[in-house]
Design an enzyme around this catalytic site. Sequence first.
Site, PDB file in Angstrom:
ATOM      1  N   LYS A  39      13.836 -16.534  -6.674  1.00 41.13           N
ATOM      2  CA  LYS A  39      13.958 -15.747  -4.956  1.00 41.13           C
ATOM      3  C   LYS A  39      15.620 -15.403  -4.698  1.00 41.13           C
ATOM      4  O   LYS A  39      16.346 -16.332  -5.453  1.00 41.13           O
ATOM      5  CB  LYS A  39      13.373 -16.426  -4.189  1.00 41.13           C
ATOM      6  CG  LYS A  39      11.794 -16.693  -4.384  1.00 41.13           C
ATOM      7  CD  LYS A  39      10.914 -15.589  -4.121  1.00 41.13           C
ATOM      8  CE  LYS A  39       9.554 -16.042  -4.616  1.00 41.13           C
ATOM      9  NZ  LYS A  39       8.463 -15.038  -4.793  1.00 41.13           N
ATOM     10  N   SER A  82       7.934 -10.394  -7.898  1.00 44.42           N
ATOM     11  CA  SER A  82       8.297 -10.641  -6.641  1.00 44.42           C
ATOM     12  C   SER A  82       9.802 -10.405  -6.691  1.00 44.42           C
ATOM     13  O   SER A  82      10.409  -9.947  -5.290  1.00 44.42           O
ATOM     14  CB  SER A  82       8.226 -12.228  -6.143  1.00 44.42           C
ATOM     15  OG  SER A  82       9.113 -12.978  -6.868  1.00 44.42           O
TER      16      SER A  82
END
Length: 153
Positions: A83, A40
């Site tokens: 993230k 990600s």
Amino acid sequence: MTFRFLGKTCGFMGYFVQYACFTHCTFEYIGDFVMCSGPSMEPTLESNNILLTEHISPRLQRLRRGDIIIAKSPSNPKQNICKRITGLAGDKVRGHFPSRSHVVPRGHVWLEGDNSSNSADSRIYGPVPEGLIRSRVICRVWPFDKITSLTEY
């Protein structure tokens, strides 16, 4: 002779307990090392990168847009996620569908992975409470040939 052995053993155990307490407090309240896994955050971070993180900024609520953070996953509390903060409280952000937008509520952040085509992030599960944020990434320390600062200050 038994007392001497017992005294040395107790002395060693005392040093061991002090070291263990110091190490625990350092990793719990100041910073630690985290291994990143999953696609990600590619190309910024790759699987098996080891990151140095600090715990002070999230506790003092000194996070900024662009910071890479480690947080508990809102959908699976046994899992940590890595993230980037793309929205802070009051920001208007775009959701999973282009026509749908959100305003980030107070006490929340909007998180997205750098690899937007392969990232489960706020576009799927919405704004993330700041209380789930564990630490802020300072730099990549492994592999050695890719050591770099990951702060935007």
